[in-house]
Design a protein around this motif. Sequence first.
Motif, PDB file in Angstrom:
ATOM      1  N   MET A   1      23.870  21.554 -16.677  1.00  0.00           N
ATOM      2  CA  MET A   1      23.373  20.963 -15.434  1.00  0.00           C
ATOM      3  C   MET A   1      23.376  19.442 -15.513  1.00  0.00           C
ATOM      4  N   GLU A  30      23.015  20.267  -9.937  1.00  0.00           N
ATOM      5  CA  GLU A  30      24.449  20.546  -9.987  1.00  0.00           C
ATOM      6  C   GLU A  30      24.749  21.586 -11.070  1.00  0.00           C
ATOM      7  N   THR A 186      27.420  25.935  -8.038  1.00  0.00           N
ATOM      8  CA  THR A 186      25.981  25.766  -7.879  1.00  0.00           C
ATOM      9  C   THR A 186      25.549  26.789  -6.831  1.00  0.00           C
TER      10      THR A 186
END
Lengths: 360, 232
Positions: A1, A30, A186
């Motif tokens: 992430m 993200e 995502t």
Amino acid sequence: MSGELLEARDLRVIRGDREVVRADRFAVMEGETLAILGPNGAGKSTLVMALARLLPASGELRFRGVKVTDEQAYRRRIGVVFQRPLLLDRTVLENAAIGLELRGASRRDREARAQGALARVGIVQLANRRARSLSGGEAQRVSIARAIAPGPDLLFLDEPFAGLDAPTRDAAIADLARAVRGEHLTAVLVTHDRDEALTLGDRVAVLLDGRVRQLDRPDVVFATPADPEVADFVGVENILPAVVTRVTEDLTELRVGEQLVETTSLPPAGETFPLMCLAPDDVVLSRGEIASSARNQFAARVVRVEPIGRRTRIVLDCGFPLVAHVTRRSAQELGLRADERVVASFKATVPHLLPRHRRN
Amino acid sequence: MELIANGLLEAARRVVTLDPDLVDAAAATLVVSGVATALAILTGVPLGAWLGRARFPGRDLFLSLVNTGMGLPPVVVGLFVAVLVWRSGPLGQLDWYCTREAMVVAQYILAAPTVIGLTAVAIQSVDPMLPIQLAALGASSRQVLAILVRETRLLLLTAAMAGLGAVISEIGASLMVGCNIKGDTRILTTAIALDTSKGEFGSAFALAFVLLLIVFAVNALTTWAQQRQATS
């Protein structure tokens, strides 16, 4: 992430005179799969619709740090899968390609990308079938393919497997996990199913009464719920009033009912009368005392034995009421029946202490 | 009975020999009603689709007016259009009185409410989540409407058929604004009325037969299209 992909600030959805969803700050990172977990009517779908700008909501949305002003342009960067597939009366391929068609992609391009999306969810062989002839599971896979075909930056999944039978659902979850993780998508997954949240979520947001009560890694949420209602929803059945009797450097001693319980969890600041939370899966049952690292061992009487799916729920009295979950096989091997005597044990690292009253 | 038998024989002769008056009336019917219905579809489908989706103050009243329009008496429409296109009327400078243009306007007014109303119902019958799903896929409002229209095409075909049905058999408005001029504004229904009033039953039967044939052909074609789409 890495950084924040989507950030909502002061998000409010009002219906009539009722605030049905409120999120002061809510961020999707993200590359993560964020599971929004909550009971029916908690406002999960409403939150997702607000985050996807599909219903009127106040507040600000920032996508990759930029304020969302052009809603249509924003929606062309996301994908949404609802509980029902909502397919058009066209072929599977045409359905999977509709998002690309709306974006003005050429026929060749959209067909190639739609084929790819269908392959990723395992139904490329159905490409030329009419959508109306599909089973529920197949139709939902088409709706997932339709959402991922344009290559969205963010995928919202609103209980996409709720209407499916168990085997179809398990297969669809596995395919989705592969599609999401394989492409480093995502995703925001709405679910009321704890197992689904645990299986797919990198982080879990527990939504109750339209508010995000806790947002953290699944292991943190399930082991240390933020408040009694979250604890109750994530399956912590043992929420017991306790009295702090002693606090040392690494242990807290509590009186729970007639027993003393030791825990490594520290009492909430200033709380002498906290609530002790204990997940039923963390309670071990045996016929006699066992040599183990569990600091808490209590002689208990079986009050009730209740089969729940593949597990058995054992209600005990060990000087305080205690619920344990064991496999059906364990329940049979231990010969658990009402009024039988057993020993219930759990480690000091397991109990989690909460303030008795929720702090806002 | 002899009267009927002779009439039917005369009708058969006129149909077989393609009687010029019969052909003229049939052609005028197809042109006037076809153009009026086409215009009603072109304007009524988008308007009905919008009406089916939009929410605004007075929508229910507007829908009630549209539904009332489905039952407009043709003679009332005829009177209204006649006054409009009358030489000294508001549209008198168009010089449309006793023309096919005036008949198209009158028939359009008769067909449009049917197309608008049934289109609105068709669009409203769509799953309310589908427009949201389409918006979520990045569709603009116009793209959402276009897809909903396509999704409800079977119902819209029925709307179009009902629109044509509302005009192809009407007589009052066409007679009042078209003046039943032979070879020009005389259509099958006005010709039947005229021949019946003159006791020329053979000709009236022939005209009626062709009118029924057209109505049947249009309905058969529409039904075939509906069934083909429904089973594809």
